[in-house]
Design an enzyme around this catalytic site. Structure first.
Site, PDB file in Angstrom:
ATOM      1  N   PHE A   1      87.349 -11.913  -4.155  1.00 45.72           N
ATOM      2  CA  PHE A   1      88.566 -11.528  -3.625  1.00 45.72           C
ATOM      3  C   PHE A   1      89.098 -12.282  -2.480  1.00 45.72           C
ATOM      4  O   PHE A   1      88.358 -12.564  -1.729  1.00 45.72           O
ATOM      5  CB  PHE A   1      88.630  -9.933  -3.626  1.00 45.72           C
ATOM      6  CG  PHE A   1      88.621  -9.346  -4.590  1.00 45.72           C
ATOM      7  CD1 PHE A   1      89.730  -8.884  -5.549  1.00 45.72           C
ATOM      8  CD2 PHE A   1      87.465  -8.753  -5.214  1.00 45.72           C
ATOM      9  CE1 PHE A   1      89.559  -8.151  -6.605  1.00 45.72           C
ATOM     10  CE2 PHE A   1      87.283  -8.016  -6.353  1.00 45.72           C
ATOM     11  CZ  PHE A   1      88.480  -7.953  -6.823  1.00 45.72           C
ATOM     12  N   GLU A   2      90.232 -12.751  -2.592  1.00 39.83           N
ATOM     13  CA  GLU A   2      90.936 -13.707  -1.459  1.00 39.83           C
ATOM     14  C   GLU A   2      90.822 -13.159  -0.187  1.00 39.83           C
ATOM     15  O   GLU A   2      90.636 -13.852   0.824  1.00 39.83           O
ATOM     16  CB  GLU A   2      92.362 -13.961  -1.830  1.00 39.83           C
ATOM     17  CG  GLU A   2      93.002 -14.774  -1.040  1.00 39.83           C
ATOM     18  CD  GLU A   2      94.361 -15.297  -1.461  1.00 39.83           C
ATOM     19  OE1 GLU A   2      95.311 -15.502  -0.794  1.00 39.83           O
ATOM     20  OE2 GLU A   2      94.742 -14.960  -2.588  1.00 39.83           O
TER      21      GLU A   2
END
Length: 257
Positions: A49-50
């Site tokens: 996830f970013e």
């Protein structure tokens, strides 16, 4: 068993993710696809996830990339800078993106529609991490609704690179060789890119859809693969997992009728 267009798109996206690969996802459909892949054919899929979660074991559908569930039993709880560095180092196989417009070479616009950059008719969110992810992840999976306004012959603004102007253009711009858009998954069909021209083409039609419908909903000429196939429908096990484990609250599935 009946299914919605959203469920079909999620299953199409999940099938593209192979066991043991890495994928950078956001929330929504990409996350649902990654969760479904993990629970079916790709138990060793590594999700990033970013915001910094690396290889979590997602218990429920997260509501944002910084949701605490994106770090649940993760290998690392790190930062956006580190995740982007992983992409730059060639460690991320897949990413998911969308946009307001896409052109024949898979370039995306998520900046503005109409007018000019300084005085647009519609101001959009902009790149976020999309340019970075599409520039450095090996394969970009694009998911979007299929209509002629979105599938445009020319973008109002190039936010995120696909194959730019065609063969060799990414490399000439300094992007890593062998990277670029891989699939475009819509509510009508699945598209890929011809190796020789890097132009989008129809790979498979969703059940009940025709090539004429797809062409009418596209603002540029499309070729079709030979043979042109029919998209595989979701099976009962996939639908059960989607509805009872991945998104029982219907945060994503509820968007489709």
């Amino acid at each position: 068993m009946p299914f919605t267009s959203m469920e079909l798109m999620i299953c199409c996206a999940a099938r593209e993710l192979e066991d043991g690969k890495t994928v950078a996802v956001g929330t929504g459909l990409p996350c649902a696809a990654a969760m479904l892949a993990q629970r079916t054919h790709a138990p060793n899929l590594v999700i990033l996830f970013e915001a910094g979660g690396v290889a979590p074991q997602l218990p429920t559908m997260p509501v944002s990339v910084g949701d605490s569930t994106t770090f649940h039993r993760a290998v690392m709880a790190t930062s956006m800078a580190d995740v982007m560095q992983f992409c730059q180092r060639g460690m991320v196989d897949y990413t998911f993106l969308s946009g307001a417009q896409i052109d024949p070479f898979g370039n995306l616009n998520s900046t503005f529609i109409g007018g000019t950059h300084d005085k647009p008719k519609v101001r959009l969110p902009g790149s976020g991490g999309a340019n970075d992810l599409a520039s450095f992840c090996w394969r970009t999976l694009i998911v979007m609704k299929h209509d002629a306004k979105k599938f445009a012959a020319k973008l109002d603004f190039l936010t995120t690179p696909g194959y730019l102007t065609g063969p060799g253009a990414r490399e000439a711009a300094g992007l890593p060789a062998g990277t670029g858009p891989h699939r475009v998954i819509t509510d009508l069909c699945v598209l890929d890119f011809a190796p020789e021209t890097k132009r989008m083409r129809v790979k498979s039609l969703h059940p009940g859809r025709t090539l004429e419908q797809v062409q009418t909903a596209t603002g540029f000429e499309l070729e079709a693969c030979d043979p042109l196939t029919t998209t595989v429908e979701p099976n009962e096990e996939q639908l059960r997992i989607l509805r009872t484990e991945v998104d029982p609250g219907r945060y994503i599935l509820g968007r489709a009728g």
